[in-house]
Structure formats: structure tokens, C-alpha cells
Design a protein around this motif. Structure first.
Motif, short mmCIF file in Angstrom:
data_model
loop_
_atom_site.label_atom_id
_atom_site.label_comp_id
_atom_site.label_asym_id
_atom_site.label_seq_id
_atom_site.Cartn_x
_atom_site.Cartn_y
_atom_site.Cartn_z
N VAL A 457 0.86 -1.17 0.00
CA VAL A 457 0.00 0.00 0.00
C VAL A 457 0.90 1.23 0.00
O VAL A 457 1.86 1.33 0.78
N HIS A 458 0.63 2.14 -0.91
CA HIS A 458 1.42 3.36 -1.08
C HIS A 458 0.64 4.51 -0.47
O HIS A 458 -0.51 4.76 -0.83
N LEU A 459 1.26 5.23 0.50
CA LEU A 459 0.60 6.32 1.21
C LEU A 459 1.35 7.61 0.93
O LEU A 459 2.57 7.68 1.10
N VAL A 460 0.61 8.63 0.50
CA VAL A 460 1.17 9.94 0.23
C VAL A 460 0.45 10.96 1.08
O VAL A 460 -0.77 11.11 1.00
N ASP A 461 1.21 11.67 1.91
CA ASP A 461 0.62 12.68 2.80
C ASP A 461 0.45 13.98 2.03
O ASP A 461 1.41 14.74 1.85
N ARG A 462 -0.76 14.26 1.59
CA ARG A 462 -1.03 15.42 0.73
C ARG A 462 -0.98 16.74 1.49
O ARG A 462 -0.97 17.80 0.85
N MET A 463 -0.95 16.70 2.79
CA MET A 463 -0.86 17.95 3.56
C MET A 463 0.58 18.25 4.00
O MET A 463 0.82 19.29 4.61
N HIS A 464 1.51 17.35 3.72
CA HIS A 464 2.89 17.53 4.14
C HIS A 464 3.84 17.22 2.99
O HIS A 464 4.57 16.22 3.01
N ASP A 465 3.80 18.06 1.97
CA ASP A 465 4.77 18.00 0.86
C ASP A 465 4.78 16.67 0.15
O ASP A 465 5.82 16.25 -0.38
N ASP A 466 3.64 15.98 0.14
CA ASP A 466 3.52 14.70 -0.57
C ASP A 466 4.55 13.67 -0.11
O ASP A 466 5.05 12.85 -0.88
N THR A 467 4.88 13.70 1.17
CA THR A 467 5.77 12.69 1.73
C THR A 467 5.13 11.32 1.55
O THR A 467 3.95 11.13 1.86
N ALA A 468 5.92 10.36 1.03
CA ALA A 468 5.37 9.06 0.64
C ALA A 468 5.95 7.93 1.49
O ALA A 468 7.11 7.98 1.95
#
Length: 496
Positions: A457-468
Motif C-alpha cells: 500500500v502506497h501512502l502519500v501525505d497530501r498535507m505535508h509536501d507529498d511525503t510518501a
């Protein structure tokens, strides 16, 4: 649909526009650039607060009230008596204020909003009128009356109109609002008149926010007014709820018309059953202010239909500014992530997106100049960008369970975690996790039934600079997704 609503103080907007133009501004002068910006940010609705005609009586009361004057001076260091306009909720007539260009200017603004895909929300104030409303002379039976003894004993709650004593509008817990007159919902003539007024408003907008809507509920109204509300002219008292029949009558003329209720005292569900599309959710706001994550989770575990019809906010014209209520930017952001990435109507107030801190009294035409807060402005820009995703607008929301990250670690109780998917049968597409405490906290999010197929599962934090991040699906299903967040930290993960 989880719509976005933007509230505008019409008087302040037009005053500031008039200063720019060097002349009084009307609704025709609301700039297209202003409307374009609201549409570009993803809003669906614009609430133009305070467009209706008010009178000199309200302005005189607002000018003379010493308690309110303290608020004026606190809000405006350069306050002058000319700044007082009176409350926009002391309405003389449901016609657009002459100073704002009248009904023609409102129709033009509504057309411009519609061109941009925006709907118009206006006020409806059902509980009371202004002191100089024509009904006080022409139809006094429509008001709650009093006696000479009432006036002598409670001058703060009663006033004289000719040879009549009339009650000021109020709720059961406070003295009357001195610039208002209380309508009598036990009189059938008043009910018919207010249903007609609501239909009149509905002809000029797409929805209304109904001020203090729960005050009309029979149990509240009777508890407040008792025998004083029995029609004095011998007409049989009407004691059934007002809202179901009124809403049905208006929707018969205007299908799809939307109603939002300002409501408190655990009467939200009751008003939803009466036909309101949305009801204020002050319970969530209060729980976020307390920082009690368990109470927030308990509130968000209520009936899904109730959740979807709740109007979520961190500030409005009645509440303090969010930037003042949550002075720590991290705490403010955490509360906003819970509020606006939840299901329901998302309700934002003008100035909130820029981090304004001063609550401007509604009796005034202007607000103080305040610098833009770059941290909060940047946060809200990112948040509104995330909210543009169709899944977060039209998808399925659910509260997710968390467990201790390891035995003996109770910090998981600080978390509120929710997920979004295309529908109830689809795998998770978004995961929103917030640590509401002022301590570092860890948890494991239970995802056994909501992850899609695949090895990773790939998780990208869209509220924090797209940290993946990449996590093994089998391990995550078996043990939960491990999270470790700073005080008031949050993740908004886009999952694939």
C-alpha cells in the motif's frame, strides 16, 4: 455530497468595497474576481449574511447599548458612532436592503454566482422581528404579548407599542434581545405569515440558514412563554411543530430548496427529521475546543445519516475566531483537519482562511485591518486543494478504530482516525489521522477490512509536501498501520 460553504458578512464586504470605490457600494459592486476566487477554491455555496432591510430602531438600540459598546471599542481602536448599523437579525422586511441595491442587485449577484457554479444562501430569522416591523401595528396578534406587571417587573424582556405590551425575542436561558420583538408561534395567523415569508425568501436564493431554529419547537416555545403565548383573541392555539409543514409548503413551490438550521441543546436530530438538510454541529466544535479525543470519537460514531447532515465549523459570526480559540497553529490545524475532512457540510467563515483573530461585532459596518497569517493561509490553501478530490466530496466516510502501538502504551486514545472510499464496498482511498493531544502519541490503525488487494500500500501525505511511504499489505492487515505523531500532528494520506 459534502458541500463547502463560504460565509460573507455583506455589510463589511460592501463597506470595504465602497472605500475602494470612493462611494457607497451595492451588491452590483461585488467584484467578479472575488467570486472567481471563491469558486476556484472549490466552494459550492456562498452565504451572504445580512442582506435584508433593517431599520432605525435597531440601529438606535445598538448605538445606546453600553455593554455592546465595549465590544465595539475592543474590535475597533478607532471606533466612531457612524460605524454602528444595527443587528442584521433585527429585520424590518424580507426585501434586500436599499443601501445594498435592493432585490434587483441581489438577482444580479445570484446570476453571477450561478455562472460560476455557486449557490446563494441567505438568512431567515423565524423567532423575532425588528422593533419597527409593520406587523407590530398592523397585526399585533402575531407577537407574544405581556402585561403592565410584566413590563414593570422585567423591563429587559418587554416593551410598549402603543397601548400594547410586547415581549422581546429571547431564548429560555437569557434576557431578551432588546432590538427584537418575539413572534407567537402558537397563533395560526403568524404561522401562515411566516410560511409565506419563507417562500418569499426562497424565490430569491437557493437555500437559507435559519437563525435559532430550535426556539420554535413546541416544547421550547411553551417552556419559554407559557400562558403568555395563548392567543389573546380566542383563536385556538397551534401546538404542532411549525417546521415540517412550512418546509413542505416551500419545497412544493421550490423543489430542491436547501435549509440549514442553527440549532443547539441536542435538538439537531429532531430538526433533521422535520426536513432540515443540515443542522449546526456545535457539539463537535465544543469537543475539539476541549481537546478530548475520546469525546470527539464518540460524537463521530453517531448515526451516519445524522453525520452526513451536520454542518461542521471552527468559527462563524457567533463564535470567536478560530485563530483566537486555537492560538497554537498546530492545534488549530489539527482541529480543522478533523472538522473539514469529516462527512457533512463544511462551513468556513470569511477571514478564517487568512487567520484573522478579531471577531467583528455584527452591529458594525467594518472590521479592523489585520495582517494575513502566512502559516494558516498556507494550511487552508493545502486543505482546500485536498478537498477538491471527488472521493472527499462524494465518497463514503467512516470512523476507523485504533489500538495500542504496543502493550502498555495508552497514547492511542489521543487519536481520531477516519477513512474515505468511493463507496461503502470499495477499499480505502484516503486515511485521515489526527493526534489531538499535546503529547507525542502512537497507535495502530485497524485496516483489516478496508485495504485493497496487492502486496504494497502506497501512502502519500497530501498535507505535508507529498511525503510518501510504502507498507506491506499483509503486515498492515495483520498488525494495523503504525503511526507516531507529534503533539497535534496529523496525516492526510492518499492511498493506492
Amino acid at each position: 455530497m459534502n458541500p463547502l460553504l463560504y460565509q460573507v458578512n455583506t455589510r463589511v464586504l460592501l463597506y470595504e468595497r465602497g472605500v475602494e470605490l470612493g462611494r457607497p457600494a451595492t451588491l452590483d459592486d461585488v467584484p467578479n474576481d472575488f467570486l472567481d476566487d471563491i469558486a476556484a477554491r472549490g466552494f459550492d455555496w456562498v452565504w451572504m449574511l445580512g442582506v435584508w432591510q433593517t431599520g432605525e430602531a435597531a440601529r438606535a438600540v445598538s448605538s445606546a447599548n453600553a455593554e455592546w459598546a465595549v465590544e465595539y471599542h475592543e474590535a475597533l481602536s478607532d471606533f466612531t458612532p457612524d460605524d454602528v448599523t444595527g443587528s442584521p437579525f433585527a429585520i424590518v422586511d424580507y426585501g434586500v436592503h436599499r443601501d445594498f441595491g435592493g432585490d434587483v442587485a441581489l438577482a444580479g449577484l445570484r446570476a453571477r454566482l450561478s455562472e460560476r457554479g455557486l449557490k446563494l444562501l441567505l438568512d431567515f430569522v423565524p423567532n423575532h422581528t425588528a422593533l419597527d416591523h409593520p406587523w407590530l401595528v398592523d397585526a399585533p396578534q402575531r407577537y407574544v404579548g405581556g402585561t403592565e406587571d410584566d413590563l414593570a417587573a422585567q423591563p429587559q424582556n418587554y416593551f410598549r407599542v402603543g397601548d400594547h405590551v410586547v415581549a422581546h425575542g429571547r431564548d429560555p436561558y437569557f434576557d431578551g434581545w432588546p432590538d427584537t420583538a418575539q413572534l407567537n408561534y402558537r397563533h395560526p395567523d403568524l404561522r401562515a405569515a411566516m410560511t409565506a415569508e419563507l417562500a418569499r425568501v426562497a424565490a430569491r436564493c437557493d437555500g437559507v440558514r435559519c437563525d435559532m431554529a430550535m426556539l420554535l419547537e413546541p416544547e421550547v416555545f411553551t417552556a419559554t412563554w407559557g400562558d403568555r403565548s395563548v392567543p389573546a383573541d380566542g383563536t385556538p392555539a397551534a401546538d404542532a411543530p411549525f417546521w415540517p409543514d412550512a418546509i413542505a409548503a416551500v419545497r412544493a413551490q421550490h423543489p430542491g430548496f436547501v435549509l440549514m438550521a442553527e440549532v443547539y441543546w441536542d435538538l439537531e436530530w429532531q430538526l433533521q427529521q422535520h426536513g432540515f438538510d443540515y443542522t449546526y454541529d456545535k457539539r463537535l466544535y465544543d469537543r475539539l475546543r476541549s481537546g478530548d479525543a475520546a469525546a470527539v470519537r464518540g460524537h463521530l460514531a453517531a448515526d451516519p445519516d445524522f453525520q452526513a447532515r451536520s454542518a461542521r465549523f471552527l468559527e462563524n459570526h457567533d463564535e470567536p475566531r478560530a485563530a483566537a480559540t486555537f492560538p497554537d497553529p498546530a492545534e488549530h490545524q489539527a482541529a480543522a483537519v478533523v472538522t473539514f475532512l469529516c462527512t457533512g457540510l463544511r462551513f468556513l467563515h470569511e477571514g478564517q482562511l487568512e487567520g484573522r483573530r478579531v471577531k467583528a461585532p455584527l452591529h458594525l459596518r467594518r472590521r479592523p485591518d489585520e495582517p494575513r497569517d502566512p502559516v494558516l493561509a498556507g494550511f487552508y490553501d493545502r486543505l482546500l486543494g485536498v478537498l477538491a478530490d471527488p472521493v472527499l466530496r462524494d465518497g463514503h466516510w467512516q470512523l476507523l478504530q485504533v489500538s495500542p502501538a504496543w502493550e502498555g502504551n495508552a497514547s492511542h486514545d489521543s487519536y481520531v482516525v477516519a477513512g474515505w472510499s468511493v463507496d461503502a464496498d470499495s477499499p480505502l482511498r484516503w486515511l485521515v489521522a489526527v493526534n489531538l493531544s499535546d503529547q507525542q502519541a502512537q497507535c495502530r490503525v485497524v485496516l483489516a477490512t478496508v485495504l485493497g488487494a496487492g502486496e504494497t500500500v502506497h501512502l502519500v501525505d497530501r498535507m505535508h509536501d507529498d511525503t510518501a511511504y510504502d507498507r506491506d499489505v499483509a503486515d498492515t492487515v495483520a498488525h494495523g498501520l503504525f503511526l507516531d505523531l507529534a503533539p497535534h500532528g496529523y496525516n492526510v494520506f492518499d492511498l493506492s
